[in-house]
Design a protein around this motif. Sequence first.
Motif, mmCIF file in Angstrom:
data_model
loop_
_atom_site.group_PDB
_atom_site.id
_atom_site.type_symbol
_atom_site.label_atom_id
_atom_site.label_comp_id
_atom_site.label_asym_id
_atom_site.label_seq_id
_atom_site.Cartn_x
_atom_site.Cartn_y
_atom_site.Cartn_z
ATOM 1 N N LEU A 136 0.777 -1.315 -0.049
ATOM 2 C CA LEU A 136 -0.022 0.005 -0.016
ATOM 3 C C LEU A 136 0.781 1.395 -0.051
ATOM 4 O O LEU A 136 0.519 2.177 -0.838
ATOM 5 N N LEU A 137 1.800 1.308 0.613
ATOM 6 C CA LEU A 137 2.779 2.484 0.702
ATOM 7 C C LEU A 137 3.324 2.683 -0.700
ATOM 8 O O LEU A 137 3.401 4.039 -0.812
ATOM 9 N N TYR A 138 3.934 1.672 -1.080
ATOM 10 C CA TYR A 138 4.596 1.934 -2.493
ATOM 11 C C TYR A 138 3.593 2.225 -3.653
ATOM 12 O O TYR A 138 3.726 2.927 -4.412
ATOM 13 N N ALA A 139 2.240 1.612 -3.566
ATOM 14 C CA ALA A 139 1.243 1.766 -4.419
ATOM 15 C C ALA A 139 0.624 3.241 -4.297
ATOM 16 O O ALA A 139 0.010 3.786 -5.179
ATOM 17 N N THR A 140 0.627 3.748 -3.351
ATOM 18 C CA THR A 140 -0.106 5.117 -3.024
ATOM 19 C C THR A 140 0.884 6.245 -2.699
ATOM 20 O O THR A 140 0.537 7.486 -2.766
ATOM 21 N N GLY A 141 1.969 5.966 -2.152
ATOM 22 C CA GLY A 141 2.959 7.203 -1.753
ATOM 23 C C GLY A 141 2.317 7.888 -0.564
ATOM 24 O O GLY A 141 2.845 9.034 -0.365
ATOM 25 N N ILE A 142 1.522 7.402 0.185
ATOM 26 C CA ILE A 142 0.836 8.232 1.158
ATOM 27 C C ILE A 142 1.748 8.192 2.550
ATOM 28 O O ILE A 142 2.914 7.640 2.388
ATOM 29 N N ARG A 143 1.609 9.492 3.194
ATOM 30 C CA ARG A 143 2.645 9.719 4.503
ATOM 31 C C ARG A 143 2.515 8.689 5.525
ATOM 32 O O ARG A 143 1.303 8.161 5.550
ATOM 33 N N VAL A 144 3.226 8.553 6.424
ATOM 34 C CA VAL A 144 2.978 7.496 7.681
ATOM 35 C C VAL A 144 2.266 8.198 8.478
ATOM 36 O O VAL A 144 1.269 7.210 9.055
ATOM 37 N N SER A 145 2.058 9.345 8.399
ATOM 38 C CA SER A 145 1.081 9.838 9.469
ATOM 39 C C SER A 145 -0.343 9.667 8.855
ATOM 40 O O SER A 145 -1.320 9.481 9.738
ATOM 41 N N SER A 183 15.019 -9.105 3.488
ATOM 42 C CA SER A 183 15.250 -9.154 1.878
ATOM 43 C C SER A 183 16.851 -9.373 1.695
ATOM 44 O O SER A 183 16.990 -9.752 0.571
ATOM 45 N N GLY A 184 17.532 -9.262 2.694
ATOM 46 C CA GLY A 184 19.025 -9.272 2.405
ATOM 47 C C GLY A 184 19.624 -8.045 1.763
ATOM 48 O O GLY A 184 20.872 -8.061 1.605
ATOM 49 N N LEU A 185 18.868 -6.876 1.641
ATOM 50 C CA LEU A 185 19.578 -5.579 1.050
ATOM 51 C C LEU A 185 20.156 -5.135 2.341
ATOM 52 O O LEU A 185 19.875 -5.118 3.639
ATOM 53 N N THR A 186 21.199 -4.199 2.018
ATOM 54 C CA THR A 186 21.645 -3.415 2.929
ATOM 55 C C THR A 186 21.442 -1.744 2.382
ATOM 56 O O THR A 186 22.423 -0.925 2.255
ATOM 57 N N ILE A 187 20.331 -1.545 2.875
ATOM 58 C CA ILE A 187 19.798 -0.056 2.366
ATOM 59 C C ILE A 187 18.991 0.322 3.760
ATOM 60 O O ILE A 187 18.540 -0.339 4.913
ATOM 61 N N ASP A 188 19.003 1.568 3.860
ATOM 62 C CA ASP A 188 18.169 2.576 5.141
ATOM 63 C C ASP A 188 16.814 2.738 4.212
ATOM 64 O O ASP A 188 16.770 3.608 3.505
ATOM 65 N N LEU A 189 15.697 2.228 4.924
ATOM 66 C CA LEU A 189 14.400 2.301 4.481
ATOM 67 C C LEU A 189 13.533 2.923 5.618
ATOM 68 O O LEU A 189 13.372 2.544 6.523
ATOM 69 N N HIS A 190 12.931 4.081 5.343
ATOM 70 C CA HIS A 190 11.751 4.615 6.107
ATOM 71 C C HIS A 190 10.521 5.206 5.143
ATOM 72 O O HIS A 190 10.798 4.860 3.853
ATOM 73 N N PRO A 191 9.622 5.109 5.850
ATOM 74 C CA PRO A 191 8.282 5.415 5.041
ATOM 75 C C PRO A 191 8.515 6.457 3.975
ATOM 76 O O PRO A 191 7.874 6.546 2.867
ATOM 77 N N HIS A 192 9.405 7.514 4.335
ATOM 78 C CA HIS A 192 9.237 8.652 3.199
ATOM 79 C C HIS A 192 10.013 8.544 1.949
ATOM 80 O O HIS A 192 9.526 8.987 1.007
ATOM 81 N N LYS A 193 10.848 7.267 2.049
ATOM 82 C CA LYS A 193 11.702 7.112 1.167
ATOM 83 C C LYS A 193 10.802 6.147 0.250
ATOM 84 O O LYS A 193 10.897 6.394 -1.140
ATOM 85 N N LEU A 194 9.700 5.535 0.770
ATOM 86 C CA LEU A 194 8.811 4.673 -0.295
ATOM 87 C C LEU A 194 7.967 5.758 -1.050
ATOM 88 O O LEU A 194 7.588 5.586 -2.156
ATOM 89 N N ARG A 195 7.814 6.821 -0.201
ATOM 90 C CA ARG A 195 7.065 8.014 -0.914
ATOM 91 C C ARG A 195 7.869 8.621 -2.062
ATOM 92 O O ARG A 195 7.159 8.970 -3.045
#
Length: 302
Positions: free
Chosen positions: A142-151, A237-249
């Motif tokens: 949903l976060l990736y499909a819509t780009g909505i804010r975490v709030s 996932s095995g990735l070495t990345i920093d992921l936060h909700p706004h990065k998905l946005r």
Amino acid sequence: MQYFNKEWLLFLDYLKIEKNAAAKTVETYQKDVEHFVKYLANEQISELNTVDYHIVRNYLTILYDNGLTKRSVGRHISTLRSFFKVLVRESVVTSNPFTQINLPKQNYPIPQFLYDEEMEKLLAVNQLDTPLGQRNRALLELLYATGIRVSECVQLKLEDIDLVLQTVLVLGKGSKERYVPFGQFAKDSLEYYIMNGRDQLIGKHSNPNNFLFLNAKGNPVTARGIRVILKKIVQDSGLTIDLHPHKLRHTFATHLLNNGADLRAVQELLGHSQLSSTQIYTHVTKDRLSHVYKNAHPRANK
């Protein structure tokens, strides 16, 4: 605010009634006005009508000397410009000294986003045999499909999701509502979670609620909880990345523009009131266009 209290109340009415500003926005504006009022008190300035260009310039110098960024100083200017605009309209003061002040030019940071292959690895994490795994998958989709804010995400209720029309009703900044569509992948994940995992999570709760995303105890998930969930997905996932909700946005907006979406359509989907807020993503598409051009045009490279 005792000093210039009446003036502040006029501005407060403007923010709440005319601008329908969110509580956090009002709080930020109040802090900015209080900071300026404190400066005036220290300078023994007791009349707002006496505030002129030179007083304002001195105040801005103090802000910079205190280590504030251009972005923060710009916010102070915008707040106080609006403050004096209301006071001029209400005949409290005769002029607005902040209209003579230009906003500092901003150095906007490049928005960080995930590449397609990174996003696919995250979405490939499959733990659908547990209620929390089903929730995590639905949340990520949903976060990736819509780009909505975490709030915006933590406020979602079951009735906000329309699985038939594949849209979600989002309550954004300033209590502005907007409908955002989502695709088949998000629909399937949401439907599976709602019909299975969510029922199991709510079953542990003595006081049922209608929030969409729940934690292990059946309570509504928090913004901090979503960050923890995303961190776990990255680890799995095995990735070495920093992921936060706004990065998905950022990823949502960048991927849309890279695939030919109209900038104003993306603006509406993101819930930006100003197109300039959306334009921070255009550099990404320009980089991509430049790369495509250099690789495709016969005379791009010597």
